[in-house]
Design an enzyme around this catalytic site. Structure first.
Site, PDB file in Angstrom:
ATOM      1  N   ASP A  20       0.841  -1.204   0.000  1.00  0.00           N
ATOM      2  CA  ASP A  20       0.000   0.000   0.000  1.00  0.00           C
ATOM      3  C   ASP A  20       0.874   1.251   0.000  1.00  0.00           C
ATOM      4  OD1 ASP A  20      -2.279   1.506  -0.041  1.00  0.00           O
ATOM      5  OD2 ASP A  20      -2.868   1.142   2.036  1.00  0.00           O
ATOM      6  N   ASN A  22       1.716   3.074  -2.971  1.00  0.00           N
ATOM      7  CA  ASN A  22       2.429   3.385  -4.228  1.00  0.00           C
ATOM      8  C   ASN A  22       1.968   4.726  -4.804  1.00  0.00           C
ATOM      9  OD1 ASN A  22       3.597   0.891  -4.005  1.00  0.00           O
ATOM     10  ND2 ASN A  22       2.470  -0.067  -5.685  1.00  0.00           N
ATOM     11  N   GLY A  23       0.638   4.921  -4.795  1.00  0.00           N
ATOM     12  CA  GLY A  23       0.060   6.138  -5.368  1.00  0.00           C
ATOM     13  C   GLY A  23       0.515   7.372  -4.608  1.00  0.00           C
ATOM     14  N   GLU A  68     -11.445  -5.350  -6.572  1.00  0.00           N
ATOM     15  CA  GLU A  68     -11.923  -3.947  -6.593  1.00  0.00           C
ATOM     16  C   GLU A  68     -10.980  -3.049  -7.405  1.00  0.00           C
ATOM     17  OE1 GLU A  68     -11.973  -5.718  -3.609  1.00  0.00           O
ATOM     18  OE2 GLU A  68     -14.126  -6.011  -3.863  1.00  0.00           O
ATOM     19  N   ASN A  69      -9.738  -3.470  -7.565  1.00  0.00           N
ATOM     20  CA  ASN A  69      -8.755  -2.625  -8.268  1.00  0.00           C
ATOM     21  C   ASN A  69      -9.076  -2.433  -9.757  1.00  0.00           C
ATOM     22  OD1 ASN A  69      -5.897  -3.772  -6.286  1.00  0.00           O
ATOM     23  ND2 ASN A  69      -7.198  -1.994  -5.998  1.00  0.00           N
TER      24      ASN A  69
HETATM   25  C1  FPP Z   1      -1.297  -0.296  -3.582  1.00  0.00           C
HETATM   26  O1  FPP Z   1      -0.902   1.060  -3.597  1.00  0.00           O
HETATM   27  C2  FPP Z   1      -0.721  -1.051  -4.678  1.00  0.00           C
HETATM   28  C3  FPP Z   1      -1.402  -1.735  -5.650  1.00  0.00           C
HETATM   29  C4  FPP Z   1      -2.871  -1.767  -5.720  1.00  0.00           C
HETATM   30  C5  FPP Z   1      -0.693  -2.515  -6.669  1.00  0.00           C
HETATM   31  C6  FPP Z   1       0.568  -3.152  -6.155  1.00  0.00           C
HETATM   32  C7  FPP Z   1       1.257  -4.026  -7.098  1.00  0.00           C
HETATM   33  C8  FPP Z   1       2.565  -3.954  -7.448  1.00  0.00           C
HETATM   34  C9  FPP Z   1       3.504  -2.898  -7.083  1.00  0.00           C
HETATM   35  C10 FPP Z   1       3.206  -4.992  -8.182  1.00  0.00           C
HETATM   36  C11 FPP Z   1       2.528  -5.283  -9.469  1.00  0.00           C
HETATM   37  C12 FPP Z   1       2.756  -6.645  -9.671  1.00  0.00           C
HETATM   38  C13 FPP Z   1       1.857  -7.581  -9.881  1.00  0.00           C
HETATM   39  C14 FPP Z   1       2.291  -8.931  -9.621  1.00  0.00           C
HETATM   40  C15 FPP Z   1       0.464  -7.311 -10.336  1.00  0.00           C
HETATM   41  P1  FPP Z   1      -1.978   2.147  -3.952  1.00  0.00           P
HETATM   42  O2  FPP Z   1      -1.960   2.376  -5.423  1.00  0.00           O
HETATM   43  O3  FPP Z   1      -3.318   1.742  -3.405  1.00  0.00           O
HETATM   44  O4  FPP Z   1      -1.420   3.378  -3.181  1.00  0.00           O
HETATM   45  P2  FPP Z   1      -2.247   4.599  -2.589  1.00  0.00           P
HETATM   46  O5  FPP Z   1      -3.152   4.031  -1.535  1.00  0.00           O
HETATM   47  O6  FPP Z   1      -1.182   5.485  -2.039  1.00  0.00           O
HETATM   48  O7  FPP Z   1      -2.998   5.218  -3.728  1.00  0.00           O
END
Ligand code: FPP
Length: 236
Positions: A20, A22-23, A68-69
């Site tokens: 969690d 990344n965004g 949900e993604n």
């Molecule tokens: C959560 O951060 C991250 C994700 C929903 C995707 C994570 C997946 C990877 C980094 C690896 C991809 C690889 C595969 C195997 C599919 P967020 O985007 O919800 O962050 P935020 O809450 O800050 O917006």
């Protein structure tokens, strides 16, 4: 902090990681969300290798993409699928020796080429007996339970116990989760391995996933070691 592997006497048999932040990591740097996932993918590769080959954790489960993604913007979903596609096409067996890949989730709901490659790699790595990587993609724990119950109905099962249910989950034959790390400071499970996490310990470091380092992992494992797990019993 200097890592001292020797100070870790108790290692989880099954570690779960909810990726969690990344965004938010990307936004803070004026980057696109996809760039956050790119950095997050780099962290994932580094941390997985550390889990298996430094700490010898037998089973690691990663929450990479929930059902949900799919509701996220198309370019972000496309980027994540492309990342997964590349991950499956890379030299997985060379990069992750002795690791058995298991995909948790609805594989057939993924783009067709990805579904085919998932199944191929699962088959090719099935003899990896030392470590298991559960990659949760197109995953919902509630759907996993629904799927398990429907399978039992199809098999004509008329009475269930805990073992029957556990044996119909995607994690059949695996130990339950001991420890779950969710980065970014959010404190919830978000439909991740509800059954398997029944007695897990939880840890919520306030660091976005792309910034999560080997030292953060070490600190998390020290924290796990310090927890007094009672499984509902009285302290002995
Ligand atoms: C959560 O951060 C991250 C994700 C929903 C995707 C994570 C997946 C990877 C980094 C690896 C991809 C690889 C595969 C195997 C599919 P967020 O985007 O919800 O962050 P935020 O809450 O800050 O917006």
């Amino acid at each position: 902090m200097e890592k001292n592997i020797q100070e870790l006497k108790k290692i989880p048999n099954h570690l779960g990681i909810i990726i969690d932040g990344n965004g938010r990591w990307a936004k803070k740097r004026g980057l696109t969300r996809s760039m956050g996932h790119k950095a997050g993918f780099g962290t994932l590769e580094k941390i997985l290798k550390e889990c298996f080959y430094t700490y010898n954790i037998p089973v690691v489960s990663i929450y990479a993409f929930s059902t949900e993604n799919w509701n996220r913007p198309k370019d972000e979903v496309d980027y994540l699928m492309e990342t997964f596609r590349k991950y499956l096409n890379q030299e997985f067996k060379n990069d992750y020796p002795e690791v058995k890949l298991n995909v948790l989730g609805d594989i057939d709901g993924l783009p067709e080429d990805i579904a085919i490659n998932c199944k191929k790699l699962i088959e090719e790595t099935k003899n990896g007996t030392k470590y298991t990587l559960n990659m949760a993609v197109n995953y919902s724990s509630q759907d996993e339970l629904v799927h398990a119950y429907n399978q039992m109905i199809e098999e004509g099962v008329t009475k269930v116990d805990r073992e029957t249910i556990a044996n119909h989950l995607y994690t059949k034959g695996q130990p339950p989760l001991d420890f779950v790390i969710r980065t970014s400071g959010e404190q919830r499970l978000s439909n991740f391995m509800l059954w398997q996490a029944a007695y897990a310990e939880f840890y919520f470091p306030k660091v976005y996933w792309p910034a999560f380092t080997k030292n953060h992992l070490h600190k998390a494992l020290l924290e796990y070691q310090s927890r007094d797990r009672r499984f509902g019993a009285i302290k002995g």
